[in-house]
Every structure is written in structure tokens, then in C-alpha cells.
Design an enzyme around this catalytic site. Structure first.
Site, short mmCIF file in Angstrom:
data_model
loop_
_atom_site.label_atom_id
_atom_site.label_comp_id
_atom_site.label_asym_id
_atom_site.label_seq_id
_atom_site.Cartn_x
_atom_site.Cartn_y
_atom_site.Cartn_z
N SER A 202 65.07 9.90 55.29
CA SER A 202 65.13 11.34 55.55
C SER A 202 64.88 12.07 54.25
CB SER A 202 66.50 11.72 56.12
OG SER A 202 66.56 13.10 56.41
N THR A 242 51.75 18.20 66.83
CA THR A 242 51.09 18.59 65.59
C THR A 242 52.01 18.35 64.40
OG1 THR A 242 49.84 20.29 66.75
CG2 THR A 242 50.02 20.52 64.36
N CYS A 330 77.78 15.61 59.99
CA CYS A 330 77.05 15.66 61.26
C CYS A 330 77.96 15.94 62.44
CB CYS A 330 76.31 14.33 61.48
SG CYS A 330 75.15 13.96 60.15
#
Length: 390
Positions: A202, A242, A330
Site C-alpha cells: 500500500s 481506468t 481501521c
């Protein structure tokens, strides 16, 4: 502490973006083309992506052709931890064995049915029980097993013996995934040396932008049949949509710096971490450092002071200008007891006081000194209040 002066010590949650990454993103934002278009503008966007892919691959000791960009580490793990992960020409994974102290994106985000999943216990230092794993692998006979173990824990910083685990799993024909999100930029990464089949990253943990990550396959002989995001043929048909060219460019820039400064930063951060730990032990000799007897990331100090609850202490630190964390970031800002510490067998009362100092590229000695000063005030104030209430 001077008015408005703060010390950010929560790099394991997210690192401040590096100027080089921000500059790369700004340049990429000016590119008008879609990377899937064949005209010059599209080719320029595509070239930006491929340059970043090379840089991310070098950080992981991998080949660029095996890097797949995702929206972050969570999507990367969700994608990888699937029964459809397989070696070409072989059946997919039949079961998932996952470390009990893994990140929630693995424990709660995998795509295996509940009956096909077992958690691998860890010891009191948070290290995976290899004897248990060896015994469990020896009893498997229903197709390849997927084993998922973090390279380094986000809460405690404990580094797992992933290369040893991978050798054991390969002996039994299994597959290995490692979540290297926290390890990247703090310890060397080498997919061949680790012996894993898949590695996930990440960007925002290494000073890149939020919202971009990667799945890296060891070879083109590994595939994930079931896609998470379907549609077009982007990312070698693995992830439709995209591409986020600007975020990918920022990821590449951050990866390049992280690799170039790795040795120097590792030594610098370890010295600062050890200094912070020494201050903590001086101020609160009864403090418990989680994973303190295991190999840890050079930037991470997870601790608790008996009698202090994290929820109260973190607010007090924040008022003193110190940004810490209670562990994983988180959980929608909530302070809750850590499943990692539960897996390590930490007493609930002590686990409720768990806090984490995590350092990074902007951290200075002055930040550590400010932490020590705040620690003295917070510990003295909260203990004083506790004693007077007794």
C-alpha cells in the site's frame, strides 16, 4: 511545547506524503489522456504507469510485469485471498490458513467459505507457531493450501519468519501470501528470497498517496482466476477500470525513495525508536512493550502501562500535541481492544491500555523528546488522578 507545535507519531496508520510523490502526482494530473487510448496522450499516461510499475517492482525485488495496481492494501488482500489463486495448470487453493494476528483486511476480507478457514496461533511475542502450522499442513490432503502471514504486524511491529514459513508450505505443495504493507520501506523486500507466491503493498504507508496499492505475483505462473472488479482489460485483465494515473505515479515516486533510503532510514528510525522506549521505561518502569523480545520493525513501539486505558491516555497525549494510536487505524476511529493482543494472550485489562508509537521519514529527535515530555505529564497526571480516586 510551543503553541501549535505537534509531533506526528502514527506512521503505521499513514505516513505524510513525500514531496516527491506529491510532485509526481501533480505532473501526472496534467496528462489528459486515458492510458488505454492509443493516441500520443494515451501513450504518455501509459508510460507514466509503467515507469511507476518498474519502481514498485524494484522495491519488492520483483518483476514489473507481475505488478497489479489496486485501490490499496485492503483490496489487494481481498483479491489475493481467494480459492481461485493457483499455479497454472493446477487446482485452486482448497483452504486458507491465516495468522491469528493478521490485519482485518485478511481475517475479514478473504473469499473463502468459513468452514475452509483456520487461524494459525501465535506465541506471546506475536510470532506464528510454526510447529502448529507444520502439523496442520501434514494433515491436509484436499488440494493446495493457501497460507497468509504478514511480513510485519501493523500494531506491534513484530516481523514474522516468512521465508521459513514459505519453505515449510512449499514442502507441502501450498501457496503463500504475505501482506508486506507495513514492512515496505522499513526492511528489505525480496520476493525470491522470501519464497512467497504473492505479496501485497500500500502506497500511503511509505509516503505515497492514499487509495493506491499493489498485488505482486512471484511469477507469471501464478494467477487469480476470480476477479474482484470486472469490466475492461486494464491491469493485464486482473482489475477493470481506468487507472488512477496520478496515484500510481505518486506510488512509484514514494517506492523509489523508500528503496534508495532504506539502509539509512532503518538505522535512523531504530535509534529513535530505542530512545523513545528508553524514555518510556524511565518514566514508567512497569510499562509492557508488546513483542519486545521478538524481531520488530525499526520504527514501531507498542506498549501499555498497567492501570492506564488507551482511550483516556490517547486524548491526553493529543492535548499535549502528540499523535499516537491504539493500534490498527481501521476501526472508524474507535478505540477497541486489539485482536492482535488477544491472540498473543495479553490480559484484557492490559490490552485495553495498548498504545503505539510509530515513526517515519519526517520524525526527528525533537519529536522523541516531545514524546518523552508528554509521557511524563500524561503518566503523572493520570496516575495522580487514579491515586486520588482510590
Amino acid at each position: 511545547m510551543a503553541a501549535g507545535q505537534r509531533s506526528y507519531l502514527d506512521y503505521n496508520a499513514t505516513a505524510p506524503i513525500r514531496p516527491e510523490a506529491a510532485e509526481a502526482m501533480l505532473r501526472a494530473l496534467e496528462l489528459p489522456g486515458n492510458a488505454s487510448s492509443v493516441h500520443a496522450e494515451g501513450r504518455a499516461a501509459r508510460a507514466e504507469i509503467e515507469r511507476a510499475r518498474e519502481k514498485v517492482a524494484r522495491l519488492a525485488g520483483a518483476k514489473a510485469k507481475n505488478v497489479i495496481f489496486t485501490s490499496g492494501g485492503t483490496e489487494a488482500s481481498n483479491f489475493v485471498l481467494s480459492p481461485s489463486l493457483r499455479r497454472l495448470g493446477q487446482p485452486g487453493a482448497s483452504r486458507l490458513l491465516i495468522g491469528a494476528a493478521e490485519h482485518p483486511c485478511g481475517l475479514g476480507g478473504h473469499r473463502f467459505p468459513a468452514e475452509a478457514v483456520e487461524t494459525i496461533p501465535v506465541d506471546g511475542q506475536g510470532v506464528v507457531d510454526q510447529a502448529w502450522l507444520k502439523e496442520r499442513l501434514a494433515t491436509e490432503g484436499q488440494g493446495p493450501v493457501l497460507v497468509s502471514v504478514q511480513l510485519a504486524n501493523n500494531e506491534t511491529g513484530v516481523v514474522q519468519p516468512v521465508a521459513e514459513i514459505a519453505r515449510l508450505v512449499r514442502e507441502h505443495g501450498g501457496l503463500v501470501h504475505t501482506d508486506a504493507v507495513q514492512a515496505a520501506g522499513k526492511v528489505p523486500l525480496d520476493m525470491a528470497g522470501l519464497g512467497v507466491d504473492v505479496l501485497t503493498l500500500s502506497a500511503h504507508k511509505i509516503g505515497g498517496p492514499k487509495g493506491i496499492g499493489a498485488v505482486i505475483l512471484a511469477t507469471d505462473q501464478i494467477e487469480i482466476v476470480e476477479r474482484l472488479i470486472r469490466g475492461g482489460g486494464q491491469e493485464k485483465n486482473y482489475r477493470a477500470g481506468t487507472e488512477n494515473v496520478a496515484a500510481i505515479a505518486g506510488f512509484g515516486a514514494a517506492a523509489e525513495i523508500a528503496l534508495a533510503s532504506l539502509d539509512e532510514e532503518t538505522a535512523r528510525l531504530r535509534e529513535l525508536r530505542d530512545e523513545a522506549e528508553a524514555h518510556l521505561r524511565r518514566i514508567a518502569p512497569e510499562a509492557v512493550v508488546f513483542g519486545g523480545q521478538a524481531e520488530r520493525l525499526p520504527n514501531t513501539l507498542a506498549f501499555a502501562i498497567p492501570g492506564l486505558k488507551a482511550e483516556t491516555a490517547l486524548i491526553a497525549f493529543d492535548l499535549e500535541g502528540i499523535a499516537l494510536s491504539s493500534g490498527s487505524a481501521c476501526s472508524s476511529g474507535k478505540v477497541r481492544r486489539s485482536h492482535v493482543l488477544d491472540a498473543m494472550g495479553v490480559e484484557p485489562a492490559l490490552a485495553e491500555g495498548a498504545m503505539r508509537v510509530s515513526l517515519g521519514w519526517k520524525t526527528t529527535k525533537e519529536d522523541v523528546i516531545r514524546f518523552a515530555g508528554a509521557c511524563e505529564k500524561v503518566v503523572g497526571s493520570l496516575y495522580k488522578r487514579k491515586a486520588s480516586a482510590a
